[in-house]
Each structure stands twice: as C-alpha cells, then as structure tokens.
Design a protein around this motif. Structure first.
Motif, PDB file in Angstrom:
ATOM      1  N   LYS A   1       9.156  11.544   3.238  1.00  0.00           N
ATOM      2  CA  LYS A   1      10.611  11.361   3.392  1.00  0.00           C
ATOM      3  C   LYS A   1      11.310  12.690   3.668  1.00  0.00           C
ATOM      4  O   LYS A   1      12.154  12.787   4.557  1.00  0.00           O
ATOM      5  CB  LYS A   1      11.200  10.733   2.126  1.00  0.00           C
ATOM      6  CG  LYS A   1      10.874   9.272   1.945  1.00  0.00           C
ATOM      7  CD  LYS A   1      11.580   8.396   2.940  1.00  0.00           C
ATOM      8  CE  LYS A   1      11.105   6.968   2.836  1.00  0.00           C
ATOM      9  NZ  LYS A   1      11.462   6.351   1.559  1.00  0.00           N
ATOM     10  N   VAL A   2      10.978  13.695   2.869  1.00  0.00           N
ATOM     11  CA  VAL A   2      11.673  14.984   2.994  1.00  0.00           C
ATOM     12  C   VAL A   2      11.585  15.510   4.424  1.00  0.00           C
ATOM     13  O   VAL A   2      12.585  15.975   4.991  1.00  0.00           O
ATOM     14  CB  VAL A   2      11.074  15.998   1.997  1.00  0.00           C
ATOM     15  CG1 VAL A   2      11.548  17.411   2.294  1.00  0.00           C
ATOM     16  CG2 VAL A   2      11.447  15.605   0.566  1.00  0.00           C
ATOM     17  N   MET A   3      10.426  15.408   5.042  1.00  0.00           N
ATOM     18  CA  MET A   3      10.242  16.001   6.366  1.00  0.00           C
ATOM     19  C   MET A   3      11.008  15.257   7.465  1.00  0.00           C
ATOM     20  O   MET A   3      11.129  15.740   8.582  1.00  0.00           O
ATOM     21  CB  MET A   3       8.752  16.089   6.714  1.00  0.00           C
ATOM     22  CG  MET A   3       7.927  16.901   5.720  1.00  0.00           C
ATOM     23  SD  MET A   3       8.604  18.520   5.369  1.00  0.00           S
ATOM     24  CE  MET A   3       8.103  19.365   6.849  1.00  0.00           C
ATOM     25  N   GLN A   4      11.518  14.057   7.130  1.00  0.00           N
ATOM     26  CA  GLN A   4      12.393  13.332   8.063  1.00  0.00           C
ATOM     27  C   GLN A   4      13.842  13.796   7.969  1.00  0.00           C
ATOM     28  O   GLN A   4      14.690  13.343   8.731  1.00  0.00           O
ATOM     29  CB  GLN A   4      12.402  11.833   7.742  1.00  0.00           C
ATOM     30  CG  GLN A   4      11.103  11.115   7.953  1.00  0.00           C
ATOM     31  CD  GLN A   4      11.268   9.617   7.702  1.00  0.00           C
ATOM     32  OE1 GLN A   4      12.152   8.974   8.273  1.00  0.00           O
ATOM     33  NE2 GLN A   4      10.422   9.052   6.860  1.00  0.00           N
ATOM     34  N   GLY A   5      14.149  14.594   6.935  1.00  0.00           N
ATOM     35  CA  GLY A   5      15.544  14.960   6.696  1.00  0.00           C
ATOM     36  C   GLY A   5      16.204  14.116   5.622  1.00  0.00           C
ATOM     37  O   GLY A   5      17.409  14.223   5.408  1.00  0.00           O
ATOM     38  N   VAL A   6      15.418  13.295   4.943  1.00  0.00           N
ATOM     39  CA  VAL A   6      15.986  12.494   3.852  1.00  0.00           C
ATOM     40  C   VAL A   6      16.186  13.411   2.646  1.00  0.00           C
ATOM     41  O   VAL A   6      15.238  14.026   2.152  1.00  0.00           O
ATOM     42  CB  VAL A   6      15.070  11.311   3.481  1.00  0.00           C
ATOM     43  CG1 VAL A   6      15.614  10.582   2.252  1.00  0.00           C
ATOM     44  CG2 VAL A   6      14.942  10.349   4.660  1.00  0.00           C
ATOM     45  N   THR A   7      17.434  13.505   2.183  1.00  0.00           N
ATOM     46  CA  THR A   7      17.737  14.359   1.029  1.00  0.00           C
ATOM     47  C   THR A   7      18.095  13.536  -0.200  1.00  0.00           C
ATOM     48  O   THR A   7      18.147  14.071  -1.298  1.00  0.00           O
ATOM     49  CB  THR A   7      18.876  15.345   1.367  1.00  0.00           C
ATOM     50  OG1 THR A   7      20.022  14.590   1.784  1.00  0.00           O
ATOM     51  CG2 THR A   7      18.467  16.303   2.480  1.00  0.00           C
ATOM     52  N   THR A   8      18.365  12.239  -0.002  1.00  0.00           N
ATOM     53  CA  THR A   8      18.584  11.326  -1.136  1.00  0.00           C
ATOM     54  C   THR A   8      17.898   9.999  -0.848  1.00  0.00           C
ATOM     55  O   THR A   8      18.073   9.418   0.215  1.00  0.00           O
ATOM     56  CB  THR A   8      20.091  11.074  -1.374  1.00  0.00           C
ATOM     57  OG1 THR A   8      20.725  12.303  -1.732  1.00  0.00           O
ATOM     58  CG2 THR A   8      20.296  10.062  -2.490  1.00  0.00           C
ATOM     59  N   ASP A   9      17.130   9.546  -1.817  1.00  0.00           N
ATOM     60  CA  ASP A   9      16.429   8.275  -1.752  1.00  0.00           C
ATOM     61  C   ASP A   9      17.079   7.312  -2.750  1.00  0.00           C
ATOM     62  O   ASP A   9      17.260   7.680  -3.909  1.00  0.00           O
ATOM     63  CB  ASP A   9      14.991   8.517  -2.265  1.00  0.00           C
ATOM     64  CG  ASP A   9      13.921   8.166  -1.269  1.00  0.00           C
ATOM     65  OD1 ASP A   9      14.237   7.697  -0.175  1.00  0.00           O
ATOM     66  OD2 ASP A   9      12.746   8.353  -1.634  1.00  0.00           O
ATOM     67  N   ILE A  10      17.408   6.105  -2.301  1.00  0.00           N
ATOM     68  CA  ILE A  10      17.852   5.067  -3.246  1.00  0.00           C
ATOM     69  C   ILE A  10      16.634   4.209  -3.567  1.00  0.00           C
ATOM     70  O   ILE A  10      16.083   3.544  -2.674  1.00  0.00           O
ATOM     71  CB  ILE A  10      18.942   4.167  -2.643  1.00  0.00           C
ATOM     72  CG1 ILE A  10      20.036   4.985  -1.969  1.00  0.00           C
ATOM     73  CG2 ILE A  10      19.462   3.187  -3.704  1.00  0.00           C
ATOM     74  CD1 ILE A  10      21.174   5.430  -2.805  1.00  0.00           C
ATOM     75  N   VAL A  11      16.212   4.224  -4.819  1.00  0.00           N
ATOM     76  CA  VAL A  11      15.052   3.443  -5.232  1.00  0.00           C
ATOM     77  C   VAL A  11      15.509   2.164  -5.935  1.00  0.00           C
ATOM     78  O   VAL A  11      16.699   1.982  -6.186  1.00  0.00           O
ATOM     79  CB  VAL A  11      14.107   4.266  -6.138  1.00  0.00           C
ATOM     80  CG1 VAL A  11      13.632   5.538  -5.437  1.00  0.00           C
ATOM     81  CG2 VAL A  11      14.767   4.588  -7.474  1.00  0.00           C
ATOM     82  N   GLY A  12      14.551   1.291  -6.228  1.00  0.00           N
ATOM     83  CA  GLY A  12      14.881   0.064  -6.981  1.00  0.00           C
ATOM     84  C   GLY A  12      15.264  -1.108  -6.108  1.00  0.00           C
ATOM     85  O   GLY A  12      15.946  -2.032  -6.555  1.00  0.00           O
ATOM     86  N   ASN A  13      14.828  -1.096  -4.855  1.00  0.00           N
ATOM     87  CA  ASN A  13      15.201  -2.163  -3.935  1.00  0.00           C
ATOM     88  C   ASN A  13      14.337  -3.416  -4.078  1.00  0.00           C
ATOM     89  O   ASN A  13      13.278  -3.400  -4.692  1.00  0.00           O
ATOM     90  CB  ASN A  13      15.131  -1.635  -2.498  1.00  0.00           C
ATOM     91  CG  ASN A  13      16.389  -0.862  -2.114  1.00  0.00           C
ATOM     92  OD1 ASN A  13      17.433  -1.456  -1.873  1.00  0.00           O
ATOM     93  ND2 ASN A  13      16.294   0.454  -2.108  1.00  0.00           N
ATOM     94  N   CYS A  14      14.826  -4.498  -3.504  1.00  0.00           N
ATOM     95  CA  CYS A  14      14.103  -5.780  -3.419  1.00  0.00           C
ATOM     96  C   CYS A  14      13.767  -6.346  -4.806  1.00  0.00           C
ATOM     97  O   CYS A  14      12.774  -7.058  -4.961  1.00  0.00           O
ATOM     98  CB  CYS A  14      12.844  -5.656  -2.566  1.00  0.00           C
ATOM     99  SG  CYS A  14      13.166  -5.080  -0.894  1.00  0.00           S
ATOM    100  N   GLY A  15      14.590  -6.012  -5.792  1.00  0.00           N
ATOM    101  CA  GLY A  15      14.404  -6.589  -7.126  1.00  0.00           C
ATOM    102  C   GLY A  15      13.354  -5.903  -7.968  1.00  0.00           C
ATOM    103  O   GLY A  15      13.214  -6.205  -9.156  1.00  0.00           O
ATOM    104  N   THR A  16      12.607  -4.981  -7.359  1.00  0.00           N
ATOM    105  CA  THR A  16      11.520  -4.304  -8.074  1.00  0.00           C
ATOM    106  C   THR A  16      11.975  -2.903  -8.443  1.00  0.00           C
ATOM    107  O   THR A  16      12.194  -2.064  -7.561  1.00  0.00           O
ATOM    108  CB  THR A  16      10.264  -4.241  -7.191  1.00  0.00           C
ATOM    109  OG1 THR A  16       9.882  -5.581  -6.880  1.00  0.00           O
ATOM    110  CG2 THR A  16       9.117  -3.555  -7.911  1.00  0.00           C
ATOM    111  N   ALA A  17      12.140  -2.657  -9.735  1.00  0.00           N
ATOM    112  CA  ALA A  17      12.663  -1.361 -10.159  1.00  0.00           C
ATOM    113  C   ALA A  17      11.982  -0.895 -11.433  1.00  0.00           C
ATOM    114  O   ALA A  17      10.982  -1.476 -11.856  1.00  0.00           O
ATOM    115  CB  ALA A  17      14.180  -1.441 -10.304  1.00  0.00           C
TER     116      ALA A  17
END
Ligand SMILES: [Zn+2]
Length: 517
Positions: A100-116
């Motif tokens: 993710k980081v190497m794409q330029g993603v600096t914030t990830d939102i986790v906990g999607n699709c009901g699975t957290a």
C-alpha cells in the motif's frame, strides 16, 4: 516481511539526508511542483513547506528546508486514503506495509465488509484467509486495537470501522436467526465501545457468514447506536441480479439509522446484469437529492476477489441454483489467489482444477474448499464500461479492497491508486487528474471524518505524494500481481519520508486515527 508469501519486497534506502545540514526554517520543502490540494480544483504551480508533522506553507516558500525535493514537472498531492482495505491484521504483521505504502497510500481504513478486529476471539479466525496463522497477543476491543497500532507504528496511518459480522459472530456464532433483545443489546454494546474508541463507522458484509443472516432491521438498530457519528459502510447483500434492491436496503439503513452511507466496491457482477450500475447510480442520486449522504467506493478492475467458500455459497458457479450475491462466473475466470493447503494451485483457474480432478467445475471448487476453507480467488465478473461509468460519477471515491495473502493476490492490492491516475485519468480520460486525486484524498477524508487529512493546505498533516503524471502506472498484473508501481518520486506520512524514488525508506511514522481527531 511479506504477508502470506505476498512476494513483495523492499529495500531500505539510506540516502544521507542528514548530511544536508543546512538548518532552514522548514524540515521539508517540495519545490516547484504542480500542487493539487485534494478539493478537485485544478493543479497550481507552487512550493510546499513542512515543519514537523504539518504542512505550514503552500505557494512561494522562501527559506530552505532541511530536506529539499525538486518537483518541477511533478504533481504534489495529499497522501491517498484507501477507504476499503482488509489490512487490519496484515499491518501489524508487516508494519512497513509496502504493497500500500508504495502506491502513495498514507491512510488505510480497515474493518470493511463486516470483518473487523474486535472482539478479538471472534475476529482472529475471520481473518484466517489473510496471511499466515501467526500468534498474536490479543487486544481488548477497538480501543485496544488502536493502541496496538500506535505501539507497532506502521508506515501508514490506520483508521478502523466496527465490523458487524465479527460482532454477530461473537454474540450469535453462525446462527441463522435474529438476535433476541438481550443479544441485540450485547451487539450494540460492542458497537458503542468501537465508536467511543474512535472508530469511523460500522461496516456490514451481507453476502458473508454470519452477516447474511441479519435482517435489515438488525442493521438499522445497530446503525442507530452510531447516533449520527461516523458512517455505515456496506458490502451489500447483492451485487448481481438484485443490485438495485441491495442499494435500496443500504439507503434505508442510512435513512432509518440516521447515518451517512458508503456503498462498498460499487459494481455489478454477471454478464446478465451488466449495465445495472446506471440505475444504481440513479438511486444514489435520488437519495442525495433527498438530503441523504450516500456515496460509494470502487476498485479499478473488472475482476473481484473473495473467498472460494463465498463463491460457492452464493451459487456463482452453479448455473441451476438461485443466483446469489455475486452474479454468475465462468469457472475459467475464477483463479485461486491463496490456498494454504497447496500453494501450487495458486494461479490456476477452477476450470483447470476441474480438469485436474476430472470433476465438474463446482465439484472441483468444493474439493479445493475442503482442502482449505481459507482459499481465496480472483473472479472476473464485471464489464469495463460499468467500471468506467461508476468511476466517472461524482459520488465515487477509490478504495482498493486489496486482500493480502497468497502468491497471486488480486493486483488491486499493489496497483489500485496508480492505475486510476495513469490508466484511467491520463491515458483514457475517464476522470481528470484533479478529480482522480480528489476521489482518493479530499473526498474520502471528509466522508470518513479524518481531521486535517486529505487536504494540501497550511495546517493539514503532511501526508504527501510527489509523482510524475506522465509516467505514473500500475505494474501489478493478474499473472504477476506483487509489483510496485512506477512514477512515484516521494511519499511522506506525518512529515516523514516513507518512499524515495520507488524504494521504501523503512520509516514507520504512521498512527492510529480516531474519528474527528
Ligand atoms: Zn467486500
């Protein structure tokens, strides 16, 4: 270092930046780039000055920076927000998180699709398809998870959604029934804990076990616990024949639950259903015209990725049974991404497995699931014209839906953001570069309540990407998915450089982000 043999590798880059000892008033100055502020407005030539973890000047910056980056001809943008990730545990196992980081993603939102991530005892087995079964010290609730993120300090920021499926599993196991009043109160207490700990909303996965056993009323009752804070993000009950009914259900949850709605990975699967996104977009527009805050996210590919168990449970490989939530798929277009029982099967299609086992395709898929229920697949079910229509719409933001794990993960895990900027914005003009940047910065930051993120202005956090709009491109393919993108000059998280000319610096300046903070 890599999750589930993900294959990505990075080298630590020790450029002698400290040797540039000029003490300027800025820690960092990015000079002469085309600055996109994340609002969707056109880029403007200018400098960006950073002190500590904040942007302090934009425009003409006088005075030197301890670090200077020459950005003439390059785009300078806020860091990208991946609104749809499944990296909850993977970032703890591999904190540099290069995919993710190497794409330029600096914030990830986790906990999607009901699975957290909480309660831990229910969460841990639900992530079994993601990465190796490593030991992890349990955490207490969402508060404990966010504290763990701060202790581990990954290379990027993490914000979390509360997962309905995980909570339902903790209270009801896999029961195919409604909760009684006491059970619903218990579920509500888990949601409340998460929101008070700083979660950014509640997610559901209504095609998956155990979320699929929840009636709309149950979801509405839990959405009300949010009390208007955060949002409701949903992997809807159907993304095939009954797409429109599923969008209507999501909007109803928002309306009756009193919360904003995020439709996860807006799409339609199955050739019989192609074109329905024209109508689902209309439903979103009509709801917005009534004053509801309904938006969606999308990954820029015509294939999805999910568990093979879910593919079977939703009859995607069964021409006779009632069509489930995924639409139908050709067995030749369903490829194994991750199979811990036999890594040699990764990359093979269910058609090839059928030949190997000398069985009908659906039976062959069952046999693979019997070998490992953790098996995930890449499943080609969408139409390119639909992907473009959804992307072009103003209510769509970008989320990778990357599923870490296995040797052949869906390439979206490594390529989503550069692919939108390169292929779809520059090469095909589906959206402008400024719009594409907005869909991955300002728009998601506002929607998910990420304070002072997603915006390139004085006072905002210094999450920044410097890239070449002429060359930025994804290099991850279905055949060779663990490839970092091209064309990214530098990436900063909280003012600290995490990537330099395509090399991860090894720095880990990420934080847990709590709603509104
Ligand atoms: Zn999903």
């Amino acid at each position: 270092m890599t999750v589930g043999g993900g294959g990505g590798s990075f080298r630590t880059n020790c450029v002698g930046r400290l040797a540039m000892a000029t003490e300027g008033p800025y820690d960092l100055v990015i000079r002469g780039g085309t600055v996109f502020d994340g609002s969707g407005g056109a880029g403007m030539r200018g400098d960006v000055g950073v002190r500590g973890d904040r942007i302090v000047a934009v425009g003409v910056v006088v005075g030197r920076g301890a670090t200077e980056i020459e950005a003439a001809g390059l785009a300078v943008t806020p860091g990208f927000v991946d609104v749809h990730s499944h990296d909850d545990l993977a970032v703890l196992m591999e904190p540099e998180y290069p995919c993710k980081v190497m794409q330029g993603v600096t914030t990830d939102i986790v906990g999607n699709c009901g699975t957290a991530v909480a309660p831990f005892a229910a969460a841990r087995p639900m992530f079994r398809a993601i990465g190796p079964e490593v030991e992890m010290e349990p955490w207490e609730g969402y508060a404990g998870y966010l504290e763990r993120v701060d202790e581990v300090r990954p290379s990027l920021n993490i914000a979390a959604l509360v997962g309905h499926g995980t909570i339902r599993r903790a209270v009801l196991g896999n029961a195919e029934r409604a909760p009684d009043a006491g059970e619903l109160a218990q579920m509500a207490a888990y949601v409340r804990e998460g929101m008070e700990a700083g979660a950014v909303g509640l997610s559901t996965g209504l095609i998956y076990e155990p979320g699929r056993y929840a009636a709309t009323e149950e979801v509405i009752a839990l959405a009300r616990v949010l009390d208007g804070r955060g949002l409701y993000a949903t992997h809807m009950r159907n993304e095939g024949k009954y797409l429109l009914e599923a969008v209507a259900e999501a909007i109803r949850v928002g309306e009756e639950g009193g919360v904003a709605v995020e439709i996860s990975h807006h799409k339609v699967g199955g050739a019989d259903n192609w074109g329905k996104v024209r109508e689902s977009i209309k439903l979103i527009e009509v709801a917005r015209a009534r004053g509801l805050d309904v938006t969606a996210d999308q990954y820029p590919y015509t294939a999805g990725s999910t568990s093979l168990f879910a593919v079977l449970q939703n009859n995607a490989l069964n021409e006779r049974g009632e069509e489930g939530g995924l639409g139908r798929a050709d067995p030749a277009n369903v490829r194994i991404a991750f199979c811990p029982a036999n890594h040699d099967w990764e990359g093979k299609s269910i058609r090839e497995m059928a030949d190997l086992f000398d069985l009908p395709a659906e039976e062959a898929a069952r046999k693979v699931v019997e070998a490992s229920v953790r098996t995930t697949v890449v499943i080609e079910t969408m139409d390119e014209a639909d992907v473009r229509m959804v992307m072009a719409h103003s209510t769509t933001m970008i989320g990778s839906d990357g599923v870490p794990g296995g040797s052949k993960p869906h390439p979206r895990l490594y390529g989503t953001f550069p692919r939108v900027l390169g292929r779809y914005a520059r090469d095909e003009g589906v959206v402008s570069l400024a719009e594409a940047v907005h869909k991955m910065t300002g728009m998601p930051a506002v929607k998910f309540g990420l304070k002072d993120r997603g915006s390139l202005r004085a006072g905002a956090f210094a999450d920044l990407v410097v890239f070449d709009p002429a060359t930025i491109a994804d290099r991850a393919t279905y055949a060779d998915p663990c490839q970092f993108p091209a064309g990214i000059r530098a990436i900063f998280v909280n003012g600290v450089q995490v990537a330099d000319n395509g090399l991860h610096t090894g720095a880990r300046p990420g934080r847990a982000l709590r709603r509104g903070m």
